[in-house]
Design a protein around this motif. Structure first.
Motif, mmCIF file in Angstrom:
data_model
loop_
_atom_site.group_PDB
_atom_site.id
_atom_site.type_symbol
_atom_site.label_atom_id
_atom_site.label_comp_id
_atom_site.label_asym_id
_atom_site.label_seq_id
_atom_site.Cartn_x
_atom_site.Cartn_y
_atom_site.Cartn_z
ATOM 1 N N HIS A 1 5.242 -1.106 -16.874
ATOM 2 C CA HIS A 1 5.657 0.264 -16.347
ATOM 3 C C HIS A 1 6.427 0.006 -15.006
ATOM 4 N N PRO A 2 7.646 -0.411 -15.174
ATOM 5 C CA PRO A 2 8.749 -0.509 -14.184
ATOM 6 C C PRO A 2 8.681 0.537 -13.183
ATOM 7 N N MET A 3 8.828 0.349 -11.877
ATOM 8 C CA MET A 3 9.045 1.182 -11.056
ATOM 9 C C MET A 3 10.309 1.157 -9.987
ATOM 10 N N MET A 4 11.231 2.257 -9.899
ATOM 11 C CA MET A 4 12.352 2.169 -9.406
ATOM 12 C C MET A 4 12.472 2.575 -7.856
ATOM 13 N N SER A 5 11.396 3.399 -7.664
ATOM 14 C CA SER A 5 11.367 4.188 -6.152
ATOM 15 C C SER A 5 9.737 4.314 -5.847
ATOM 16 N N PRO A 6 9.544 4.425 -4.691
ATOM 17 C CA PRO A 6 7.990 4.625 -4.236
ATOM 18 C C PRO A 6 7.560 5.711 -4.927
ATOM 19 N N ALA A 7 8.366 6.870 -5.157
ATOM 20 C CA ALA A 7 7.910 7.944 -6.046
ATOM 21 C C ALA A 7 7.078 7.607 -7.202
ATOM 22 N N ASP A 8 7.400 6.604 -7.873
ATOM 23 C CA ASP A 8 7.058 6.205 -9.294
ATOM 24 C C ASP A 8 5.638 5.788 -9.000
ATOM 25 N N ILE A 9 5.358 5.329 -7.911
ATOM 26 C CA ILE A 9 3.893 4.749 -7.758
ATOM 27 C C ILE A 9 2.743 5.760 -8.104
ATOM 28 N N SER A 10 3.248 6.920 -8.223
ATOM 29 C CA SER A 10 2.264 8.064 -8.691
ATOM 30 C C SER A 10 1.848 7.955 -10.257
ATOM 31 N N GLN A 11 2.858 7.305 -10.993
ATOM 32 C CA GLN A 11 2.262 7.225 -12.442
ATOM 33 C C GLN A 11 1.317 6.074 -12.559
ATOM 34 N N HIS A 12 0.834 5.555 -11.576
ATOM 35 C CA HIS A 12 -0.301 4.518 -11.614
ATOM 36 C C HIS A 12 -1.692 4.965 -11.103
ATOM 37 N N LEU A 13 -2.705 4.636 -11.331
ATOM 38 C CA LEU A 13 -4.139 4.886 -10.740
ATOM 39 C C LEU A 13 -4.072 4.218 -9.348
ATOM 40 N N LEU A 14 -4.655 4.809 -8.366
ATOM 41 C CA LEU A 14 -4.591 4.305 -6.879
ATOM 42 C C LEU A 14 -5.834 4.035 -6.581
ATOM 43 N N LEU A 15 -5.967 2.566 -6.506
ATOM 44 C CA LEU A 15 -7.168 2.156 -6.308
ATOM 45 C C LEU A 15 -7.569 1.944 -4.511
ATOM 46 N N VAL A 16 -8.764 2.088 -4.269
ATOM 47 C CA VAL A 16 -8.950 2.111 -2.888
ATOM 48 C C VAL A 16 -10.669 1.351 -2.547
ATOM 49 N N VAL A 17 -10.960 0.907 -1.532
ATOM 50 C CA VAL A 17 -12.309 0.796 -1.246
ATOM 51 C C VAL A 17 -12.807 1.985 -0.569
ATOM 52 N N ALA A 18 -14.389 2.144 -1.029
ATOM 53 C CA ALA A 18 -14.871 3.457 -0.909
ATOM 54 C C ALA A 18 -15.170 3.748 0.730
ATOM 55 N N ALA A 19 -15.050 2.631 1.582
ATOM 56 C CA ALA A 19 -14.941 3.160 2.987
ATOM 57 C C ALA A 19 -13.733 3.605 3.508
ATOM 58 N N ARG A 20 -12.665 3.611 2.989
ATOM 59 C CA ARG A 20 -11.206 4.188 3.305
ATOM 60 C C ARG A 20 -10.639 4.888 2.343
ATOM 61 N N PRO A 21 -11.164 6.018 2.062
ATOM 62 C CA PRO A 21 -10.823 6.697 0.877
ATOM 63 C C PRO A 21 -9.594 7.643 1.115
ATOM 64 N N TYR A 22 -9.002 7.627 2.462
ATOM 65 C CA TYR A 22 -7.943 8.374 2.700
ATOM 66 C C TYR A 22 -6.796 7.591 3.152
ATOM 67 N N VAL A 23 -6.768 6.132 2.757
ATOM 68 C CA VAL A 23 -5.579 5.182 3.185
ATOM 69 C C VAL A 23 -4.627 5.859 2.556
ATOM 70 N N TRP A 24 -4.556 5.999 0.953
ATOM 71 C CA TRP A 24 -3.313 6.188 0.088
ATOM 72 C C TRP A 24 -2.787 7.772 0.853
ATOM 73 N N LYS A 25 -3.548 8.590 1.019
ATOM 74 C CA LYS A 25 -2.901 9.646 1.532
ATOM 75 C C LYS A 25 -2.062 9.194 2.945
ATOM 76 N N ASP A 26 -2.547 8.504 3.745
ATOM 77 C CA ASP A 26 -1.719 7.878 4.882
ATOM 78 C C ASP A 26 -0.431 7.459 4.562
ATOM 79 N N TRP A 27 -0.363 6.473 3.425
ATOM 80 C CA TRP A 27 0.808 5.778 2.978
ATOM 81 C C TRP A 27 1.779 6.633 2.336
ATOM 82 N N PHE A 28 1.195 7.607 1.465
ATOM 83 C CA PHE A 28 1.992 8.680 0.976
ATOM 84 C C PHE A 28 2.762 9.459 1.740
#
Length: 299
Positions: free
Chosen positions: A180-207
């Protein structure tokens, strides 16, 4: 009140602690090299001394009462501290000593352990016993001298020493990127975003930092241990957002790749936490000073 009632003999406390841990007089007796009846008598003597039942007898089984469960927690911690103090006293004869350190498993494996040979090289008489902990806890009750944790550096009652800032970067397996090639950061939304349970909001901060709509996130499963998250990413389950120092080996070996070279400095950092009174112990002070030297050298 009779002072003896507040200070039971060590034999009574040891028998109670073993019976409470095993919930069995028989298994406690085997551990202590006593007879089952001797353990039972010692526990009964303790109950008579305190004038309160610590166990419920249910046929051949025993169970702690609510008071007994509370007493077990306190006594277990006290016995562990006594044992630790005795080992310290013995070790001081040779100018050594020991300390019990609680640390995050991933930090221990990836950052601390590769450096520990240096510590033992300069402090050969000091032993560092490492325990895994993920959340805040009662150090005194657990018999722990110092903790390495992640967060904002605040732990009530403890002194904190900053070690490193947390910088996270999105990582992906090479196979998943090819599929699943990605051309831009927006394409990362096509994947499941994995995270540690203690830091559930880190993806929100990155987005948010990339100016991407949070509503497009596809949050995947959470993992309690960072090592499990790294393995999940390597297996191609999804994309992980991980501290850079924790995935250096995987990036170097090609097991993982950066999805996009867009690191994010979070509001968290890794800290050494120490109770003020523990700094009077030479092993704790020596380890604290060495750890800060490692921090400065790494920076």
């Amino acid at each position: 009140m009779n002072p003896r009632r507040l200070t039971p003999s060590m034999s009574l406390l040891v028998a109670f602690e073993a019976a409470a841990r095993h919930l069995s007089f028989t298994r406690a007796a085997v551990e202590l090299s006593l007879t089952q009846s001797a353990v039972s008598r010692q526990v009964q003597a303790l109950e008579e001394l305190l004038e309160i039942p610590l166990f419920r007898r249910e046929g051949r089984k025993i169970a702690l009462t609510d008071t007994g469960a509370m007493y077990q927690r306190e006594v277990s911690g006290a016995l562990q501290r006594i044992s630790s103090a005795s080992l310290q006293a013995i070790a001081y004869r040779t100018g050594g000593g020991s300390l019990h350190l609680a640390s995050l498993p991933a930090f221990t494996a990836k950052w601390l352990m590769p450096r520990m040979k240096s510590f033992y090289g300069t402090h050969p008489g000091i032993l560092v016993h490492i325990h895994s902990r993920l959340k805040q806890f009662d150090l005194e009750l657990a018999g722990i001298d110092a903790v390495i944790g992640v967060g904002d550096g605040v732990w009530p009652g403890l002194l904190s020493h900053h070690l490193i800032d947390e910088v996270v970067v999105p990582v992906i397996s090479p196979a998943l990127r090819r599929a699943h090639p990605m051309m831009s950061p927006a394409d990362i939304s096509q994947h499941l975003l994995l995270v540690v349970a203690a830091r559930p909001y880190v993806w929100k901060d990155w987005f948010s930092a990339q100016g991407l709509p949070v509503s497009k996130m596809r949050l995947g499963p959470q993992f309690e241990l960072t090592s499990h998250l790294i393995q999940a990413v390597a297996s191609g389950i999804g994309v992980g957002l991980l501290p850079t120092f924790l995935v250096e080996d995987e990036l170097r070996s090609g097991v993982l790749e950066t999805a996009f070279d867009l690191p994010l400095k979070t509001n968290a950092g890794y800290y050494l936490f120490v109770p003020p009174e523990k700094l009077s112990l030479p092993p704790v002070t020596a380890f604290r000073n060495w750890l800060l030297e490692q921090r400065d050298n790494a920076g």
